[in-house]
Design a protein around this motif. Structure first.
Motif, mmCIF file in Angstrom:
data_model
loop_
_atom_site.group_PDB
_atom_site.id
_atom_site.type_symbol
_atom_site.label_atom_id
_atom_site.label_comp_id
_atom_site.label_asym_id
_atom_site.label_seq_id
_atom_site.Cartn_x
_atom_site.Cartn_y
_atom_site.Cartn_z
ATOM 1 N N LEU A 77 -7.025 8.154 -0.869
ATOM 2 C CA LEU A 77 -6.023 9.079 -1.410
ATOM 3 C C LEU A 77 -5.563 8.626 -2.789
ATOM 4 O O LEU A 77 -5.429 9.445 -3.716
ATOM 5 C CB LEU A 77 -4.840 9.173 -0.450
ATOM 6 N N LEU A 78 -5.356 7.326 -2.960
ATOM 7 C CA LEU A 78 -4.948 6.796 -4.263
ATOM 8 C C LEU A 78 -6.032 7.042 -5.308
ATOM 9 O O LEU A 78 -5.726 7.417 -6.453
ATOM 10 C CB LEU A 78 -4.647 5.302 -4.152
ATOM 11 N N ASP A 79 -7.284 6.849 -4.922
ATOM 12 C CA ASP A 79 -8.393 7.093 -5.853
ATOM 13 C C ASP A 79 -8.453 8.573 -6.255
ATOM 14 O O ASP A 79 -8.707 8.904 -7.424
ATOM 15 C CB ASP A 79 -9.723 6.681 -5.214
ATOM 16 N N ILE A 111 -5.927 10.745 -6.267
ATOM 17 C CA ILE A 111 -4.794 11.051 -7.149
ATOM 18 C C ILE A 111 -5.094 10.610 -8.575
ATOM 19 O O ILE A 111 -4.861 11.338 -9.536
ATOM 20 C CB ILE A 111 -3.509 10.360 -6.629
ATOM 21 N N ALA A 112 -5.641 9.395 -8.715
ATOM 22 C CA ALA A 112 -5.990 8.884 -10.048
ATOM 23 C C ALA A 112 -7.068 9.735 -10.695
ATOM 24 O O ALA A 112 -7.007 10.011 -11.898
ATOM 25 C CB ALA A 112 -6.441 7.420 -9.926
ATOM 26 N N LEU A 122 0.835 -1.198 0.000
ATOM 27 C CA LEU A 122 0.000 0.000 0.000
ATOM 28 C C LEU A 122 0.875 1.256 0.000
ATOM 29 O O LEU A 122 0.592 2.233 -0.714
ATOM 30 C CB LEU A 122 -0.909 -0.018 1.225
ATOM 31 N N ARG A 156 2.476 1.565 -3.462
ATOM 32 C CA ARG A 156 1.521 2.086 -4.462
ATOM 33 C C ARG A 156 1.382 3.604 -4.352
ATOM 34 O O ARG A 156 1.346 4.315 -5.354
ATOM 35 C CB ARG A 156 0.167 1.413 -4.287
ATOM 36 N N LEU A 157 1.321 4.099 -3.127
ATOM 37 C CA LEU A 157 1.192 5.542 -2.926
ATOM 38 C C LEU A 157 2.467 6.261 -3.369
ATOM 39 O O LEU A 157 2.394 7.318 -4.013
ATOM 40 C CB LEU A 157 0.891 5.836 -1.453
ATOM 41 N N ASP A 204 4.560 5.263 -5.654
ATOM 42 C CA ASP A 204 4.604 5.220 -7.118
ATOM 43 C C ASP A 204 3.623 6.215 -7.727
ATOM 44 O O ASP A 204 3.908 6.840 -8.752
ATOM 45 C CB ASP A 204 4.302 3.810 -7.613
ATOM 46 N N ALA A 205 2.468 6.377 -7.113
ATOM 47 C CA ALA A 205 1.479 7.324 -7.628
ATOM 48 C C ALA A 205 1.987 8.755 -7.551
ATOM 49 O O ALA A 205 1.634 9.600 -8.380
ATOM 50 C CB ALA A 205 0.174 7.192 -6.846
ATOM 51 N N VAL A 216 -5.651 5.646 2.906
ATOM 52 C CA VAL A 216 -4.708 5.576 1.782
ATOM 53 C C VAL A 216 -5.397 5.162 0.478
ATOM 54 O O VAL A 216 -5.154 5.770 -0.571
ATOM 55 C CB VAL A 216 -3.520 4.651 2.111
ATOM 56 N N PRO A 217 -6.276 4.159 0.464
ATOM 57 C CA PRO A 217 -6.984 3.856 -0.788
ATOM 58 C C PRO A 217 -7.796 5.041 -1.313
ATOM 59 O O PRO A 217 -7.868 5.265 -2.529
ATOM 60 C CB PRO A 217 -7.886 2.679 -0.413
#
Length: 320
Positions: free
Chosen positions: A311-313, A315-316, A218, A221-222, A224-225, A308-309
Motif C-alpha cells: 500500500l505504501l509503494d 501511494i508513492a 509501519l 509510515r502509513l 504520514d503517507a 501495508v508495504p
C-alpha cells in the motif's frame, strides 16, 4: 435571523478546524457569532472566521480563561441574556461537554451532546445523534430555553461562505462560580507533527496483529503517507506498545474521520464503539472471521506485513 453563538475558544493566529465546522453548521441555523479570547488573535485568524461565515466576532480580551476555563460559561450566559440566540454551539470534547452542561444549568436550558448534524426545524434546531456506540440514530430537539449543542469533530466538512465580520470586544470580571475551578498545572504534549486524533480526516490504527511496539513504525509510515493521525487498540495500549493517549475505543478516544484504517485489529466491541462512525473503514487482518470485517467498507484478508508495504509503494507511485 437570530444569532447562533459559536464557541471558538482561544485564538492565537490560527483557527482550529472544528471551529470552522461549527460555523458551517451555524450558517444553516441563523447568523453565526464567533466567541473567542486572546489579547492578539491575529489578522489571519479574524479573516478565517469571516471567510467561514462569522457575521460577528466577539473577542474577550483576557488571559484569565487559561487558568479559569469555567469563565466561558459566564461569558456565554451573559451573551445569551443580551442577544437571546437561537442556539449555542460547542465542540463535543470533554472540555466542551463540561462547558455545555454547566451553561445549560445556568440558563435553565436543555443540552444535547455528541451531535453529528444540526438542522433548522419548525420549532428550532433539530439535532441528529448517534447513540449506544452508534447503534442507533436519534433525532432530538431542546424544548426549553436556548439549545446548547455540542457537536462531534468531523461531523461536517467545513465550507467557506465569506462575509465581512463586525468585531465586538469585551473584558471579563470572573464571578464566584467561575473562580471555583482552577487549572493547577499543565504539561505540554510532545508534538508529533501529525493532526490531532479527534480532528484528523484520516486515522490509521494498529492492534495486536502488529506483534510488538517495534512494528508500530509501519502504522506511523502509513499515517504520514496519508497525512493522518495514528491510533491504537486497547490490546496494543495495554501491552505497552503505544501510549494510552492514542487509544481508540470506548475507554479511549472516539474518532469519526473520513477514512479509518484498522491494521491488525480484530474489532472487539470496545474498539468498534470508538470508530464505527467513520465515513469509510478499511481493515487489514489475516483472520477472515475477524469481527472488524463486519463493519468494514473494504477489507483485505492477508498478512499486514505484506499488505501495508504494498500500500505504501502504491501511494508513492501515484504521487510520483
Amino acid at each position: 435571523m437570530a444569532e447562533i453563538l459559536v464557541l471558538v475558544g482561544h485564538v492565537a493566529g490560527q483557527v482550529r478546524k472544528p471551529s470552522l465546522e461549527l460555523l458551517t453548521l451555524a450558517r444553516g441555523l441563523g447568523t453565526p457569532v464567533a466567541v473567542c479570547a486572546g489579547a492578539d488573535p491575529g489578522v489571519e485568524a479574524l479573516e478565517t472566521l469571516g471567510r467561514y461565515g462569522a457575521r460577528r466576532i466577539h473577542l474577550v480580551e483576557t488571559e484569565e480563561l487559561e487558568e479559569y476555563p469555567v469563565g466561558w460559561v459566564q461569558i456565554l450566559a451573559d451573551m445569551a441574556a443580551e442577544t437571546a440566540p437561537e442556539a449555542i454551539l460547542l465542540e463535543s470534547t470533554p472540555e466542551g461537554k463540561e462547558i455545555a452542561a454547566r451553561l445549560a444549568v445556568r440558563l435553565g436550558s436543555g443540552v444535547l451532546t455528541d451531535a453529528v448534524d444540526v438542522r433548522q426545524g419548525p420549532s428550532g434546531p433539530v439535532v441528529t445523534q448517534w447513540a449506544f456506540a452508534a447503534g442507533f440514530t436519534v433525532t432530538s430537539r431542546v424544548t426549553r430555553g436556548v439549545p446548547v449543542i455540542a457537536v462531534k469533530p468531523n461531523a461536517v466538512a467545513p465550507s467557506p461562505a465569506p462575509v465581512e465580520p463586525s468585531i465586538s470586544r469585551g473584558g471579563l470580571a470572573l464571578d464566584e462560580a467561575s473562580l471555583r475551578t482552577r487549572v493547577a498545572s499543565r504539561a505540554v504534549r510532545q508534538s508529533t507533527g501529525r493532526p490531532q486524533l479527534t480532528e484528523a480526516e484520516v486515522v490509521v490504527s494498529g492492534g495486536r496483529g502488529l506483534g510488538g511496539a517495534e512494528h508500530f513504525g509501519l502504522v506511523e509510515r502509513l499515517a504520514d503517507a496519508l497525512g493522518g493521525a495514528v491510533g491504537a487498540s486497547r490490546a496494543a495500549v495495554d501491552a505497552g506498545w503505544y501510549p494510552h493517549a492514542y487509544q481508540v475505543g470506548q475507554t479511549g478516544v472516539t474518532v469519526s474521520p473520513q477514512l479509518y484504517l484498522a491494521i491488525g485489529i480484530s474489532g472487539a466491541i470496545q474498539h468498534r464503539a470508538g470508530m464505527q462512525t467513520s465515513k469509510t473503514i478499511v481493515a487489514v487482518n489475516r483472520d477472515p472471521e475477524a469481527p472488524i470485517f463486519e463493519l468494514a467498507d473494504h477489507g483485505v484478508v492477508g498478512d499486514l506485513f505484506a499488505v501495508v508495504p504494498q500500500l505504501l509503494d502504491e501511494i508513492a507511485r501515484r504521487r510520483d
